[in-house]
Design an enzyme around this catalytic site. Structure first.
Site, short mmCIF file in Angstrom:
data_model
loop_
_atom_site.label_atom_id
_atom_site.label_comp_id
_atom_site.label_asym_id
_atom_site.label_seq_id
_atom_site.Cartn_x
_atom_site.Cartn_y
_atom_site.Cartn_z
N SER A 1 -11.98 92.77 -60.70
CA SER A 1 -12.76 92.08 -59.68
C SER A 1 -12.56 92.70 -58.30
O SER A 1 -13.35 92.44 -57.39
CB SER A 1 -12.32 90.61 -59.61
OG SER A 1 -10.93 90.57 -59.31
N CYS B 1 -8.02 93.72 -65.93
CA CYS B 1 -8.02 92.39 -65.33
C CYS B 1 -7.64 91.39 -66.42
O CYS B 1 -8.30 91.32 -67.46
CB CYS B 1 -9.43 92.10 -64.81
SG CYS B 1 -9.65 90.41 -64.25
N CYS C 1 -1.46 89.05 -63.65
CA CYS C 1 -2.68 89.35 -62.88
C CYS C 1 -2.47 90.74 -62.31
O CYS C 1 -1.41 91.02 -61.73
CB CYS C 1 -2.86 88.33 -61.75
SG CYS C 1 -4.16 88.79 -60.59
N1 DGL Z 1 -7.01 91.00 -61.08
C1 DGL Z 1 -7.46 89.93 -61.89
C2 DGL Z 1 -6.50 89.59 -63.03
O1 DGL Z 1 -5.78 90.41 -63.51
C3 DGL Z 1 -7.99 88.66 -61.28
C4 DGL Z 1 -8.20 88.42 -59.84
C5 DGL Z 1 -9.35 87.48 -59.56
O2 DGL Z 1 -9.18 86.25 -59.55
O3 DGL Z 1 -10.46 88.01 -59.38
O4 DGL Z 1 -6.50 88.48 -63.51
#
Ligand code: DGL
Length: 290
Positions: free
Chosen positions: A11, A74, A187
């Site tokens: 994202s 992600c 995350c």
């Molecule tokens: N970087 C994303 C993940 O690993 C999520 C961040 C978002 O909420 O967009 O979950």
């Protein structure tokens, strides 16, 4: 031999450390990193909405870049939508990123592990099922940290070490109060704060992440079919950082591109809306012409 790129998708900036790790071990492979700025953040979205967004974006990315492998860098997207994406694009090798729960539960001395992620990742049964699959007697404490995702995406580059440390301390304290001795960074954005997490967690809490695991998985895919998936060209072309959403891009994007040695492009410049209309026109049902 295959000179199509490996495409990383998140994202925002979260997947960049994953992309760099892979590049460090596979410098010849062409790369496209896509930051879906238009739909950031993914964490608060419902599963159906997120899946729809990802399928639409992926169609556009496949048409533009024809990647040989897609890395969903992600956790939120992988936990909620990877199965649907695999179904929507059969035959396209895809690697997901899920919280590194296995080592964290297996190595917990106290039988208490923590997972830090977005609200979507923490509330998705997939995450808890993963823990139960590897060690049912281990208690999992999940903490959703949407503020920390925002912090990394919008504030990290401007923050000094003291501010970065202050940002992670309340989360580690929450885990410590729950008696947790292993914490998974669930995350990708949180990898930017790895040093700060390790500092706050020492000496009693271990920090786990999936960066090496994801990279190995991509390498294994490429090597499984080395003749057809590995590149022979070497790093002849610029690696791209492609950002979705309206113009103008915030100046920080150019700084991220420079820091990760990527060439910045806006998706809408590479694939203007007219192309979308054209693509839509091709799929207009026959009854319209009758
Ligand atoms: N970087 C994303 C993940 O690993 C999520 C961040 C978002 O909420 O967009 O979950």
């Amino acid at each position: 031999m295959n000179n199509q790129p490996v495409l990383f998708l998140d994202s925002g900036i979260g997947g960049l450390p994953y992309c760099r790790h892979f590049h460090g071990h596979n410098p010849a492979e062409p790369l496209v990193y896509v930051a879906d700025r238009a739909s950031f953040p993914y964490g608060p979205r419902e599963q159906g909405e997120l899946t729809g967004l990802l399928i639409t974006l992926m169609k556009r990315l496949l048409r533009l870049f024809n990647p040989k492998v897609v890395v969903v860098a992600c956790n939120t997207a992988s936990v909620s939508a990877l199965a649907a994406l695999r179904k929507a694009f059969p035959g396209l090798p895809m690697v997901g990123t899920v919280p590194a729960i296995k080592p964290a539960v297996l190595e917990s001395q106290q039988q208490r592990a923590g997972v830090l992620g977005t609200e979507r990742t923490i509330n998705d049964p997939y995450t808890m099922n993963l823990a139960a699959r590897y060690r049912p007697d281990c208690t999992i404490t999940g903490i959703a940290a949407p503020d920390l995702v925002e912090f990394v995406e919008h504030r990290y580059a401007l923050a000094d070490e003291a501010e970065r440390r202050r940002a992670v301390v309340p989360y580690i304290e929450g885990f410590r109060a729950a008696g947790v001795d292993t914490v998974v960074l669930g995350c990708t954005h949180f990898l930017f704060l790895l040093k700060e997490f390790q500092w706050a967690a020492a000496p009693d809490i271990g920090i786990y992440d999936s960066i090496a695991g994801v990279s190995h998985r991509v390498e294994a895919l490429l090597d499984r079919d080395e003749q057809t998936l590995r590149t022979d060209r070497g790093c002849g072309e610029a690696h791209l950082l492609v950002v979705t959403g309206a113009s103008p891009l915030e100046p920080s994007w150019q700084r991220w591109a420079d820091a990760f040695d990527l060439t910045l492009r806006r998706l809408e410049d590479l694939d203007p809306p007219e192309n979308d209309l054209h693509a839509e026109a091709l799929t207009i049902p026959d009854w319209i012409h009758r």
